[in-house]
Write an enzyme that holds these catalytic residues in place. Structure first.
Site, PDB file in Angstrom:
ATOM      1  CG  ASP A 223      -2.185   0.611   1.129  1.00  0.00           C
ATOM      2  OD1 ASP A 223      -2.244   1.663   0.479  1.00  0.00           O
ATOM      3  OD2 ASP A 223      -3.175   0.072   1.671  1.00  0.00           O
TER       4      ASP A 223
ATOM      5  CG  ASP B 281      -4.107   6.039   0.715  1.00  0.00           C
ATOM      6  OD1 ASP B 281      -4.996   5.250   1.060  1.00  0.00           O
ATOM      7  OD2 ASP B 281      -3.965   7.177   1.215  1.00  0.00           O
TER       8      ASP B 281
ATOM      9  CD  GLU C  47      -8.674   4.881  -1.384  1.00  0.00           C
ATOM     10  OE1 GLU C  47      -9.550   4.618  -0.549  1.00  0.00           O
ATOM     11  OE2 GLU C  47      -7.622   5.474  -1.083  1.00  0.00           O
TER      12      GLU C  47
ATOM     13  CG  HIS D 154      -8.667  -0.469   4.847  1.00  0.00           C
ATOM     14  ND1 HIS D 154      -8.564  -0.576   3.477  1.00  0.00           N
ATOM     15  CD2 HIS D 154      -8.147   0.734   5.154  1.00  0.00           C
ATOM     16  CE1 HIS D 154      -8.000   0.511   2.992  1.00  0.00           C
ATOM     17  NE2 HIS D 154      -7.738   1.328   3.988  1.00  0.00           N
ATOM     18  CG  ASP D 155     -10.910   3.090   4.038  1.00  0.00           C
ATOM     19  OD1 ASP D 155     -10.306   3.079   5.122  1.00  0.00           O
ATOM     20  OD2 ASP D 155     -10.390   3.419   2.966  1.00  0.00           O
TER      21      ASP D 155
HETATM   22  C1  NOJ Z   1      -7.622   5.953   2.058  1.00  0.00           C
HETATM   23  C2  NOJ Z   1      -7.341   4.784   2.928  1.00  0.00           C
HETATM   24  O1  NOJ Z   1      -7.969   3.646   2.410  1.00  0.00           O
HETATM   25  C3  NOJ Z   1      -7.804   5.149   4.317  1.00  0.00           C
HETATM   26  O2  NOJ Z   1      -7.790   4.055   5.193  1.00  0.00           O
HETATM   27  C4  NOJ Z   1      -6.941   6.265   4.813  1.00  0.00           C
HETATM   28  O3  NOJ Z   1      -7.418   6.697   6.066  1.00  0.00           O
HETATM   29  C5  NOJ Z   1      -6.955   7.444   3.854  1.00  0.00           C
HETATM   30  N1  NOJ Z   1      -6.819   7.042   2.489  1.00  0.00           N
HETATM   31  C6  NOJ Z   1      -5.826   8.372   4.165  1.00  0.00           C
HETATM   32  O4  NOJ Z   1      -4.606   7.790   3.828  1.00  0.00           O
END
Ligand code: NOJ
Length: 558
Positions: free
Chosen positions: A115, A220, A286, A352-353
């Site tokens: 990541d 990210d 992402e 994970h979000d």
């Molecule tokens: C996206 C990530 O998936 C998330 O977990 C993170 O908090 C934010 N970007 C900031 O890096």
């Protein structure tokens, strides 16, 4: 629900994927390392834990692992705030363990992707410490510093941009009397990607991992890298949502600037240097849209024709959809439709979000049957499926008491926002104490259902969800039409909540029917055939042209 399975040998087929790059050949499994397996009893998962589970992942048919961040971090955002991009946080192990993990994974046909958090560092990263030390420090311009306009009541923010985790995106730095920008927490200052030195430095960090044998990166918030040169205010965007002011803006000027594509192209060129003849390296981005908005067209722009920008990008539409045949069809059809001919799709239901799909889409009656439908959907689509750890056993969101919250987002907006801890709870390996995850105190509570829902129990039960995943993955890897064939949907079943499609490759056709309802339904394909895999029918048995599908039936046939 009865289920039958054929072994590889019984099908008498060889795995067909030799000529495709690894990232097109099978699921990529996202591991949230803190929650996978703890081997030193500190309550936090580690690299050694992942290494010990490689056989499990190989058996499942996984072809790649995406590791959520494992770099040194003060944990203001659980690893997405990095202080050193070329080391491992001691809580996870060492570079030595990491190298071993890469080698042992490769030996099992599993590639590793890291990541990469490019948009921001930790405020404790040496670059930022230097940058904030004085206005004329050589690293001052590595981050985004601005004066605030002065009004009758003192200073004001440079513009209206809001941080994703609460408050304004600008924090006043008293010693040097300027604001710095952070689109997430104030402990995550945004880098200035317009500065070529930043680009060089970050590419060097990526090269460090490529030299260790890593095969790619999940990037990210890749669409956030470059900001509007004039720092214009974002337009207001009214919507019904919880009170996060960040979501009441259309993020026109703090994301998706044209220069970002040039940087992505630079990163791609680096990857291509390491790719070899077999397109061996991969970037998955992402591409974060405005919250809750379907923006597959945006994600597609970051892939282009698949040759110069990202290899893959996440389309969040599948995360924002509902579980009906019509919605799933619309989301998938749109996604395929916006991709250019050379682009390769990927699909994701959980990460994970977000709330896990097992809870978000499968709650209520028949929830276990719904999970099978989602698995069949994910693993028979065109493109690369991404699995989130525990999805294969149907792990659901945890219920986290306020005192146990860890996530900054959850803490800040409690009780209006559920936070992200719920989808980060420890992997459920066994029915023993702490689910076999740790012998210490787990960093997040174990889900209450672990005694019933765990890997060990499902391995023993041939009718379990875990076996269903494994069978689908095996089938996907054996059938050229599923692996990289075309897809065509039958729209006639949508009214009745049946999603049906045909995958085709070189004269071979595989038909998929998913009854996304709890009622018996006609098969819209109106063709019979030989069953390959089904929740309700024997493999090699026949399915008649006028058959009726059982509630939540999934059948793949030829
Ligand atoms: C996206 C990530 O998936 C998330 O977990 C993170 O908090 C934010 N970007 C900031 O890096």
């Amino acid at each position: 629900m009865e289920k039958y399975r054929l072994s590889l040998q019984e099908r008498g087929m060889a795995i067909q994927y030799a000529e495709l790059p690894w990232w097109k050949t099978g699921p990529i499994y996202q591991i949230y390392p803190r929650s996978f397996l703890d081997t030193n009893s500190d309550g936090v998962g580690d690299l050694e834990g992942i290494r010990r589970k490689l056989d499990y992942l190989q058996d499942l048919g996984v072809r790649g692992i995406w590791l959520s961040p494992i770099y040194p971090s003060p944990l203001y955002d659980f690893g997405y705030d990095i202080t050193n991009y070329h080391d491992i946080d001691p809580v996870f192990g060492s570079l030595e363990t990491f190298k071993l993990l890469v080698r042992e994974a490769e030996a099992r046909g599993i590639s590793l992707i890291m990541d990469m958090v490019l948009n921001h560092t930790s405020h404790l990263h040496p670059w930022f410490i230097e940058s904030r030390s004085s206005r004329d420090n050589p690293k001052r311009d590595w981050y985004i510093w601005k004066d605030g306009p002065r009004g009758p009541f003192g200073k004001g923010y440079p513009n209206n941009w809001m941080a994703a985790f609460g408050g304004h995106a600008w924090t006043w730095d008293k010693p040097t009397e300027q604001y710095y920008l952070h689109l997430f927490t104030e402990e995550q200052p945004d880098l200035n990607w317009r500065n070529p030195e930043v680009q060089e430095a970050m590419l060097a960090e990526m090269q460090f991992w490529l030299d260790l044998g890593v095969k790619g990166f999940r990037l990210d918030v890749i669409n956030y890298l470059v900001k509007d040169a004039q720092f214009r205010n974002n337009p207001y965007h009214f919507r019904m949502t919880y009170p996060r002011r960040h979501d009441l803006q259309h993020h026109q000027f703090d994301r998706n600037q044209p220069e970002t594509y040039e940087i992505v192209h630079r990163i791609r060129s680096l990857m291509d240097l390491y790719a070899g003849a077999s397109e061996d390296t991969m970037l998955v981005g992402e591409v974060y849209p405005d919250e809750g908005v379907h923006a597959p067209d945006l994600a597609a722009t970051y892939i282009g024709n698949g040759k110069d920008l990202l290899h893959l990008a996440f389309d969040f539409s599948t995360i924002y959809t509902s579980l009906t045949a019509a919605d799933l069809h619309s989301v998938l059809q749109t996604w395929y439709g916006v991709l250019s001919p050379g682009a390769w799709p990927c699909h994701v239901l959980s990460n994970h979000d977000q709330s896990r799909a097992a809870s978000r889409l499968c709650a209520g009656a028949d929830n276990e049957a719904k999970k099978r439908v989602l698995a069949a959907l994910l693993l028979t689509q065109r493109g690369t499926p991404f699995l989130y750890y525990g999805e294969e056993i149907g792990m659901e969101d945890g219920v986290i008491a306020r005192k146990d919250l860890q996530d900054p987002l959850g803490k800040k907006y409690y009780p209006f926002h559920p936070g992200r801890d719920r989808s980060r709870t420890p992997m459920q390996w066994t029915g023993d104490s702490a689910a076999g995850f740790t012998e210490g105190k787990p960093w997040l509570p174990i889900n209450r259902d672990f005694r019933k829902r765990n890997v060990e129990a499902q391995q023993r039960d041939p009718s379990s969800l875990l076996h269903w995943y494994r069978d689908l993955i095996t089938l996907r890897q054996e059938e050229p039409a599923l692996l990289d064939g075309s897809i065509e949907f039958f729209e006639t079943g949508l009214q009745e909540n049946v999603l049906a499609y045909v995958r085709r490759k070189a004269g071979s056709e595989v038909l998929v029917v998913l009854n996304v309802s709890g009622q018996t339904r006609p098969n819209p394909i109106r063709r019979g055939g030989t069953v390959l895999l089904s929740t309700h029918r024997k493999p090699q048995g026949t399915i008649e042209h006028d058959t009726r599908l059982a509630p939540w039936e999934c059948t793949v046939y030829r």
